[in-house]
Design a protein around this motif. Structure first.
Motif, mmCIF file in Angstrom:
data_model
loop_
_atom_site.group_PDB
_atom_site.id
_atom_site.type_symbol
_atom_site.label_atom_id
_atom_site.label_comp_id
_atom_site.label_asym_id
_atom_site.label_seq_id
_atom_site.Cartn_x
_atom_site.Cartn_y
_atom_site.Cartn_z
ATOM 1 N N ILE A 156 0.844 -1.204 0.000
ATOM 2 C CA ILE A 156 0.000 0.000 0.000
ATOM 3 C C ILE A 156 0.876 1.250 0.000
ATOM 4 O O ILE A 156 0.635 2.208 -0.733
ATOM 5 N N ILE A 157 1.919 1.224 0.809
ATOM 6 C CA ILE A 157 2.808 2.379 0.903
ATOM 7 C C ILE A 157 3.632 2.525 -0.369
ATOM 8 O O ILE A 157 3.847 3.637 -0.863
ATOM 9 N N ARG A 158 4.082 1.420 -0.928
ATOM 10 C CA ARG A 158 4.839 1.490 -2.199
ATOM 11 C C ARG A 158 3.955 2.048 -3.326
ATOM 12 O O ARG A 158 4.425 2.789 -4.185
ATOM 13 N N ASP A 159 2.666 1.685 -3.323
ATOM 14 C CA ASP A 159 1.741 2.256 -4.313
ATOM 15 C C ASP A 159 1.641 3.769 -4.152
ATOM 16 O O ASP A 159 1.590 4.502 -5.142
ATOM 17 N N LEU A 160 1.609 4.258 -2.909
ATOM 18 C CA LEU A 160 1.581 5.705 -2.668
ATOM 19 C C LEU A 160 2.837 6.377 -3.218
ATOM 20 O O LEU A 160 2.773 7.461 -3.804
ATOM 21 N N ILE A 161 3.975 5.732 -3.018
ATOM 22 C CA ILE A 161 5.225 6.287 -3.550
ATOM 23 C C ILE A 161 5.135 6.391 -5.065
ATOM 24 O O ILE A 161 5.450 7.432 -5.649
ATOM 25 N N ASN A 162 4.675 5.325 -5.710
ATOM 26 C CA ASN A 162 4.560 5.323 -7.171
ATOM 27 C C ASN A 162 3.598 6.396 -7.670
ATOM 28 O O ASN A 162 3.859 7.060 -8.671
ATOM 29 N N LYS A 163 2.487 6.588 -6.964
ATOM 30 C CA LYS A 163 1.504 7.598 -7.370
ATOM 31 C C LYS A 163 2.022 9.021 -7.183
ATOM 32 O O LYS A 163 1.563 9.938 -7.855
ATOM 33 N N ASN A 164 2.954 9.214 -6.241
ATOM 34 C CA ASN A 164 3.475 10.547 -5.950
ATOM 35 C C ASN A 164 4.843 10.804 -6.571
ATOM 36 O O ASN A 164 5.444 11.845 -6.326
ATOM 37 N N GLU A 165 5.298 9.873 -7.381
ATOM 38 C CA GLU A 165 6.611 10.009 -8.004
ATOM 39 C C GLU A 165 6.619 11.147 -9.025
ATOM 40 O O GLU A 165 5.680 11.310 -9.792
ATOM 41 N N GLU A 166 7.684 11.923 -9.000
ATOM 42 C CA GLU A 166 7.875 13.021 -9.954
ATOM 43 C C GLU A 166 9.262 12.902 -10.563
ATOM 44 O O GLU A 166 10.171 12.365 -9.948
ATOM 45 N N GLN A 174 16.820 11.342 -11.596
ATOM 46 C CA GLN A 174 16.138 10.219 -10.978
ATOM 47 C C GLN A 174 14.814 10.661 -10.363
ATOM 48 O O GLN A 174 14.663 11.808 -9.961
ATOM 49 N N PRO A 175 13.873 9.745 -10.286
ATOM 50 C CA PRO A 175 12.558 10.082 -9.739
ATOM 51 C C PRO A 175 12.647 10.480 -8.265
ATOM 52 O O PRO A 175 13.450 9.932 -7.504
ATOM 53 N N VAL A 176 11.798 11.418 -7.886
ATOM 54 C CA VAL A 176 11.752 11.916 -6.511
ATOM 55 C C VAL A 176 10.306 11.965 -6.043
ATOM 56 O O VAL A 176 9.376 11.843 -6.836
ATOM 57 N N VAL A 177 10.130 12.162 -4.741
ATOM 58 C CA VAL A 177 8.804 12.360 -4.160
ATOM 59 C C VAL A 177 8.867 13.573 -3.243
ATOM 60 O O VAL A 177 9.876 13.829 -2.592
ATOM 61 N N ASN A 178 7.770 14.314 -3.200
ATOM 62 C CA ASN A 178 7.638 15.436 -2.287
ATOM 63 C C ASN A 178 7.224 14.850 -0.941
ATOM 64 O O ASN A 178 6.162 14.235 -0.820
ATOM 65 N N VAL A 179 8.048 15.040 0.075
ATOM 66 C CA VAL A 179 7.832 14.391 1.373
ATOM 67 C C VAL A 179 6.518 14.836 2.013
ATOM 68 O O VAL A 179 5.762 14.006 2.522
ATOM 69 N N LEU A 180 6.224 16.120 1.988
ATOM 70 C CA LEU A 180 4.974 16.601 2.593
ATOM 71 C C LEU A 180 3.760 16.000 1.890
ATOM 72 O O LEU A 180 2.841 15.503 2.542
ATOM 73 N N LYS A 181 3.741 16.029 0.564
ATOM 74 C CA LYS A 181 2.607 15.476 -0.177
ATOM 75 C C LYS A 181 2.466 13.971 0.067
ATOM 76 O O LYS A 181 1.356 13.454 0.192
ATOM 77 N N LEU A 182 3.594 13.286 0.161
ATOM 78 C CA LEU A 182 3.563 11.842 0.406
ATOM 79 C C LEU A 182 3.023 11.552 1.813
ATOM 80 O O LEU A 182 2.210 10.638 1.998
ATOM 81 N N ASN A 183 3.416 12.340 2.788
ATOM 82 C CA ASN A 183 2.915 12.142 4.153
ATOM 83 C C ASN A 183 1.427 12.483 4.261
ATOM 84 O O ASN A 183 0.696 11.838 5.015
ATOM 85 N N ILE A 184 0.975 13.455 3.501
ATOM 86 C CA ILE A 184 -0.469 13.753 3.468
ATOM 87 C C ILE A 184 -1.217 12.563 2.885
ATOM 88 O O ILE A 184 -2.276 12.170 3.379
ATOM 89 N N ALA A 185 -0.663 11.978 1.807
ATOM 90 C CA ALA A 185 -1.284 10.800 1.204
ATOM 91 C C ALA A 185 -1.344 9.649 2.213
ATOM 92 O O ALA A 185 -2.331 8.904 2.255
ATOM 93 N N LEU A 186 -0.307 9.505 3.028
ATOM 94 C CA LEU A 186 -0.317 8.476 4.072
ATOM 95 C C LEU A 186 -1.471 8.690 5.045
ATOM 96 O O LEU A 186 -2.164 7.758 5.431
ATOM 97 N N ASP A 187 -1.646 9.953 5.455
ATOM 98 C CA ASP A 187 -2.725 10.256 6.397
ATOM 99 C C ASP A 187 -4.097 10.057 5.805
ATOM 100 O O ASP A 187 -5.077 9.918 6.540
ATOM 101 N N ASN A 188 -4.205 10.071 4.477
ATOM 102 C CA ASN A 188 -5.497 9.907 3.817
ATOM 103 C C ASN A 188 -5.861 8.452 3.544
ATOM 104 O O ASN A 188 -6.913 8.182 2.974
ATOM 105 N N ILE A 189 -5.004 7.523 3.947
ATOM 106 C CA ILE A 189 -5.331 6.103 3.788
ATOM 107 C C ILE A 189 -6.416 5.756 4.798
ATOM 108 O O ILE A 189 -6.318 6.037 5.973
ATOM 109 N N HIS A 190 -7.467 5.130 4.294
ATOM 110 C CA HIS A 190 -8.584 4.773 5.200
ATOM 111 C C HIS A 190 -8.618 3.286 5.409
ATOM 112 O O HIS A 190 -8.315 2.493 4.670
#
Length: 190
Positions: A156-166, A174-190
């Motif tokens: 589930i977390i790896r999918d979030l990384i893939n969805k937030n990859e830039e 190399q691909p990166v992720v915005n840490v704040l946006k990724l952590n918000i996505a984590l908090d939105n997991i239900h």
């Protein structure tokens, strides 16, 4: 003498006109245009959750809880009013000690073996001290810790990384992720 006074008056008049034109009118016009055309960017790309501003897409934040992705270290403690690096050279003992301490913290916090390789962006601060991105490799390294802390499946977390990859520059880097946006996505997991 009269010509000198006339030239001085003309110079002062020109200075006054240019100061008003370029120091007041031009900035107000550009600010107004940017507010109309690019309001999100003109206001610092602020991210809101439930009507509360929690940060900017442009500035890294310090996340210490094991439930969150952790970003790059900051030489300025993530203080956006005082951005900058440490200016330590690669042989500076203070830098070497800080990097070694950070490596040990990452290995301990993520339950990694002593011989694990840690991506450079997790131990070296950026020039501004406010970098909002980490590499996908750095995010992947943190997945088991976060999954354990949140009692989630790692996929589930790896999918979030893939969805937030830039990719910072199209087809370069190399691909990166915005840490704040990724952590918000984590908090939105239900």
């Amino acid at each position: 003498m009269a010509d000198t006074i006339k030239d001085l008056k003309n110079a002062l008049l020109l200075f006054g006109v240019m100061a008003i034109l370029l120091g007041i009118i031009y900035p107000l016009v550009i600010t107004g245009i940017s507010q109309v055309i690019f309001p999100y960017q003109a206001n610092g790309e602020m991210i809101t959750v439930n009507g509360t501003i929690i940060g900017s897409e442009l500035i890294g934040q310090n996340f210490t809880s094991p439930k969150y992705f952790q970003g790059r270290p900051s030489a300025v403690d993530y203080n956006a009013s005082n951005s900058g690096g440490s200016n330590y050279g690669p042989t500076n003992k203070a830098l070497i000690d800080r990097v070694n301490a950070t490596i040990n913290e990452i290995k301990t916090g993520n339950n990694l073996p002593n011989n694990a390789t840690i991506p450079a962006d997790l131990v070296l601060a950026s020039g501004s001290g406010l970098d909002r991105y980490i590499t996908v490799d750095s995010a992947d390294l943190q997945v088991p810790r976060i999954a354990n802390a949140r009692n989630l499946n790692e996929s589930i977390i790896r999918d979030l990384i893939n969805k937030n990859e830039e990719v910072p520059f199209p087809y370069v880097g190399q691909p990166v992720v915005n840490v704040l946006k990724l952590n918000i996505a984590l908090d939105n997991i239900h």
